[in-house]
Design a protein around this motif. Sequence first.
Motif, short mmCIF file in Angstrom:
data_model
loop_
_atom_site.label_atom_id
_atom_site.label_comp_id
_atom_site.label_asym_id
_atom_site.label_seq_id
_atom_site.Cartn_x
_atom_site.Cartn_y
_atom_site.Cartn_z
N PHE A 171 5.22 -11.57 5.37
CA PHE A 171 4.82 -10.17 5.20
C PHE A 171 4.50 -9.61 6.58
O PHE A 171 3.88 -10.27 7.41
CB PHE A 171 3.58 -10.06 4.31
CG PHE A 171 3.87 -10.29 2.85
CD1 PHE A 171 4.18 -9.23 2.02
CD2 PHE A 171 3.81 -11.56 2.30
CE1 PHE A 171 4.44 -9.43 0.68
CE2 PHE A 171 4.06 -11.78 0.97
CZ PHE A 171 4.38 -10.71 0.15
N GLU A 172 4.91 -8.39 6.80
CA GLU A 172 4.65 -7.74 8.08
C GLU A 172 3.93 -6.42 7.85
O GLU A 172 4.38 -5.57 7.05
CB GLU A 172 5.96 -7.49 8.83
CG GLU A 172 5.77 -6.92 10.22
CD GLU A 172 7.08 -6.76 10.97
OE1 GLU A 172 7.16 -5.85 11.83
OE2 GLU A 172 8.03 -7.52 10.69
N ASP A 173 2.80 -6.27 8.52
CA ASP A 173 2.01 -5.04 8.41
C ASP A 173 2.72 -3.94 9.21
O ASP A 173 2.86 -4.03 10.42
CB ASP A 173 0.61 -5.27 8.96
CG ASP A 173 -0.32 -4.09 8.71
OD1 ASP A 173 0.15 -3.06 8.22
OD2 ASP A 173 -1.52 -4.22 9.01
N VAL A 174 3.20 -2.92 8.50
CA VAL A 174 3.94 -1.83 9.16
C VAL A 174 3.23 -0.51 8.88
O VAL A 174 3.85 0.48 8.51
CB VAL A 174 5.40 -1.78 8.67
CG1 VAL A 174 6.19 -2.97 9.20
CG2 VAL A 174 5.47 -1.74 7.14
N THR A 175 1.91 -0.50 9.11
CA THR A 175 1.10 0.66 8.77
C THR A 175 1.25 1.76 9.82
O THR A 175 0.73 1.63 10.93
CB THR A 175 -0.38 0.25 8.66
OG1 THR A 175 -0.49 -0.83 7.74
CG2 THR A 175 -1.22 1.41 8.19
N PRO A 176 1.95 2.84 9.47
CA PRO A 176 1.95 4.00 10.38
C PRO A 176 0.81 4.95 10.00
O PRO A 176 -0.17 5.10 10.73
CB PRO A 176 3.33 4.62 10.17
CG PRO A 176 3.77 4.16 8.80
CD PRO A 176 2.94 2.97 8.42
N ASP A 177 0.91 5.55 8.82
CA ASP A 177 -0.11 6.48 8.34
C ASP A 177 -0.89 5.92 7.15
O ASP A 177 -2.03 6.30 6.90
CB ASP A 177 0.54 7.80 7.93
CG ASP A 177 1.27 8.44 9.10
OD1 ASP A 177 0.71 8.43 10.21
OD2 ASP A 177 2.39 8.92 8.90
N GLU A 183 -8.41 -2.26 2.93
CA GLU A 183 -7.34 -1.36 2.54
C GLU A 183 -6.50 -1.93 1.40
O GLU A 183 -6.30 -3.14 1.30
CB GLU A 183 -6.42 -1.09 3.74
CG GLU A 183 -7.09 -0.40 4.91
CD GLU A 183 -7.32 1.08 4.67
OE1 GLU A 183 -6.94 1.57 3.58
OE2 GLU A 183 -7.89 1.75 5.55
N ILE A 184 -5.99 -1.04 0.57
CA ILE A 184 -5.04 -1.41 -0.49
C ILE A 184 -3.63 -1.22 0.06
O ILE A 184 -3.24 -0.11 0.44
CB ILE A 184 -5.25 -0.55 -1.75
CG1 ILE A 184 -6.63 -0.80 -2.34
CG2 ILE A 184 -4.16 -0.84 -2.79
CD1 ILE A 184 -6.97 0.09 -3.53
N TYR A 185 -2.87 -2.33 0.07
CA TYR A 185 -1.53 -2.30 0.66
C TYR A 185 -0.46 -2.15 -0.42
O TYR A 185 -0.56 -2.74 -1.51
CB TYR A 185 -1.27 -3.58 1.46
CG TYR A 185 -1.84 -3.53 2.85
CD1 TYR A 185 -1.03 -3.25 3.95
CD2 TYR A 185 -3.21 -3.71 3.07
CE1 TYR A 185 -1.56 -3.19 5.23
CE2 TYR A 185 -3.75 -3.65 4.35
CZ TYR A 185 -2.92 -3.39 5.42
OH TYR A 185 -3.44 -3.32 6.69
N THR A 186 0.56 -1.37 -0.08
CA THR A 186 1.73 -1.22 -0.94
C THR A 186 2.97 -1.72 -0.20
O THR A 186 2.94 -1.95 1.01
CB THR A 186 1.94 0.24 -1.37
OG1 THR A 186 2.07 1.06 -0.19
CG2 THR A 186 0.77 0.74 -2.20
N ILE A 187 4.05 -1.90 -0.93
CA ILE A 187 5.29 -2.45 -0.38
C ILE A 187 6.16 -1.31 0.17
O ILE A 187 6.31 -0.27 -0.47
CB ILE A 187 6.06 -3.23 -1.46
CG1 ILE A 187 5.17 -4.31 -2.08
CG2 ILE A 187 7.32 -3.86 -0.88
CD1 ILE A 187 4.60 -5.30 -1.11
N ARG A 188 6.74 -1.54 1.37
CA ARG A 188 7.67 -0.57 1.93
C ARG A 188 9.11 -1.04 1.71
O ARG A 188 9.80 -0.53 0.84
CB ARG A 188 7.40 -0.34 3.42
CG ARG A 188 8.19 0.86 3.98
CD ARG A 188 7.92 1.09 5.45
NE ARG A 188 8.60 0.10 6.31
CZ ARG A 188 8.69 0.22 7.64
NH1 ARG A 188 8.12 1.25 8.25
NH2 ARG A 188 9.30 -0.71 8.34
N ASP A 189 9.59 -2.01 2.47
CA ASP A 189 10.96 -2.50 2.36
C ASP A 189 10.96 -4.00 2.07
O ASP A 189 10.06 -4.74 2.50
CB ASP A 189 11.75 -2.24 3.65
CG ASP A 189 11.99 -0.76 3.89
OD1 ASP A 189 12.27 -0.05 2.90
OD2 ASP A 189 11.87 -0.31 5.05
#
Length: 752
Positions: free
Chosen positions: A324-330, A242-248
């Motif tokens: 870094f924390e994986d916070v993948t909801p959708d 997966e390609i991850y992007t930054i949330r907060d």
Amino acid sequence: MIKHLRYLIILSLFISACSTTKYVPEGEKLYTGSSVKVIDSAIKKSDAKAISSELNATVRPQPNSSILGLRVKLWFYFKTRARKGFIQKFFSKFGEPPVYISQVDLEKNSSIMQNRLQNESYFQSTVRGDTIGKKKTAKAEFTVNAGPSYTIRNVEFPMAKDNSLDTAVLGTMKETLLKKGEKYNLDIIKSERIRIDARLKEEGFFFFAPEQLIIKVDSTIIDHQVDLTVSIKPTTPERAREIYTIRDIYVYPNYSLRDTSLKLDQASGYRWYKLVDPRKTVRPFIFANTVLLHPNDTYSRTTHNNSLNRFINLGPYQYVKNRFEDVTPDSPKLDVYYFLTPYKKKSLQLELLGRTTSASYTGSQINLNWKNRNAFKAGELLTVTLFASTDVQVGGNNGGFNVYQYGIQPSISWPRIISPFNFKSDNAYIPRTTLTLNYTSVVRSKLYSLNSFSGSFGYSFKGSVHKLNELNLLEITYVKPRNVSQLYLDSINNPNNRNPALKHVIDPQFTWGPSYAYTYDNTTEDYRTNSIFYRGKLSLSNNLYGIISGADTLGGNPKKFLGSTFNQYLKLETEMRFFHKLGLGSKFAARLFAGIGQPYGNSTILPYNQQFFIGGPNSLRGFRARSVGPGSVDASALNGGFIADQSGDIKLEANLEYRAKLFSIVYGALFADAGNVWNAKPHQAGGTFGTNFLKQMAVDAGFGLRFDATVLVLRTDVGFPLLTPYINSSGGRSVPLSFNNAILNIAIGYPF
């Protein structure tokens, strides 16, 4: 003849006394080393030599060390092992236990060599080991049949698919390290996996790892070739695809190990990041140049690493911890946490220093430094330094004219560019703005005392780890004599031996203007065979104001600013250093310096504090410090009670040095220096730069020792003048090579 025979007998007795084989027990042989012989006639001689050298370095254990064939450390071991008490304790640390041929595992070493060859394209190689013994010694001999080397025929990458990971891996193919026609090499294959992973980390594949790539090798191709296929392991987990992007993004500017809670309910937002700082230790904008990741950005390892580096470079923080924390909801998202542990905000430091200066002065200095990190809660470093020093010239003709200085220097440094213009920088280095003020009182006993005021305001910013830019928008210097002794005035006004340099020292100096310096330096990278240091600097003083005001000293129209005559000039300096490693512990070093100052308008000569000097322990080591020049002027002939520092507006200098490690921390050096300084305009007969400048170069050569203890380098150099820039007492420019003419230099640090 008898004398030489006596020396030969003494040498023979010494070698006999140092013999170590007589201590070897029955049934053992002292291991003296190994050799590797490549017997495959199809291998080129150059390749066979390289293979032999590489494989020989893998043999373990290594034999006892020796100096000119004498195993000194082994001799110490045998001589002290049966002794007790102080002698044994003292000398045993110099000893080295014997290495016997029985300790050399021929089969294991052969296996290691064969494995190394197979990893480097020689798939059919074989290695056989044997021993060759004498009465008390033996060596290991390895015979290598390398076989043919296998080369790369084709390299295949995964086809582009809907799967973003396959497409991303395919996109790295143009920069592949696996080249058609080159030899197969396992180390390069490993490096290729790391390279691909690094590229994927720039494209958001946060959880991908090099181990999830597989490179298959097909060695069944004709003509000793292989096909390589790069693919992704089927067992690669889904989130690695997966390609991850930054949330907060959260920043904790006052973190300690006692903190166990994230305290997200206390977070306050500022632009694109959030601060968790209940005690309000910083102002929120402090991290605007530090947090380079933004919400909805695709994760990039480079951007992340640059942010970490900037947190450290910011100044107030001793440690930076990141999570870094994986916070993948959708969709794949990451929350970023930066935990910053600050230094103590205020500190007081006392420094006592011993030093040598470029004018052969030795002395001491005391500094009292007060620092306030994060002075105004935005990363500012406020420093106030009180200093005092005393310097005595050793070996010079100073006649007791010692130098004393004291003063104060406050400065403040901001971790950002303070400017009305937008300055954007996103590399690993924070640009800084610095304001510095300085007052120094200079007292030269029996002669004069000066007041010196200076200040500067400017920027420093690094383009990369090697490149540094320094732009001072304004540099101001004002120097005025406070007291001048009658002895000094008499020296200036002596009609029989006039020396313009004496008066120039105490002339009032008033300069202001910008400067720019560029530095490139890769000498800290020890793995390089060749490394360079370059620095260029351009300084200006009162150029625009002098033009507007119509300043013209030669035309009888000197101008003043705030009641003081100002200096007007353009000055350019450039320095190049080159270092070439010749072998273990030895290198060749060279330096070339060229500087020119052009006074004009309101000035006919550069102010004294901007002029060039030459000679001394960091310059021409065969001449007294600052005693050479300008041009063909002979400073020793100007007897005004002492030899004044000779200066000029133009400088050329070249230095060559061979450095070699002798033993322990002791290094030796052979060197040669050449150079001189000149005036840009006529002031002294023979002192002006002209077409005959090469005939006015001073030249010296010599040797020295360096005691390099890493934290401190003590240097001694003995320099012999070879050519003077003037006609000397011998009636020419050459100087007889004699210890009577030698100059001893004692200094701290390398000359360049």
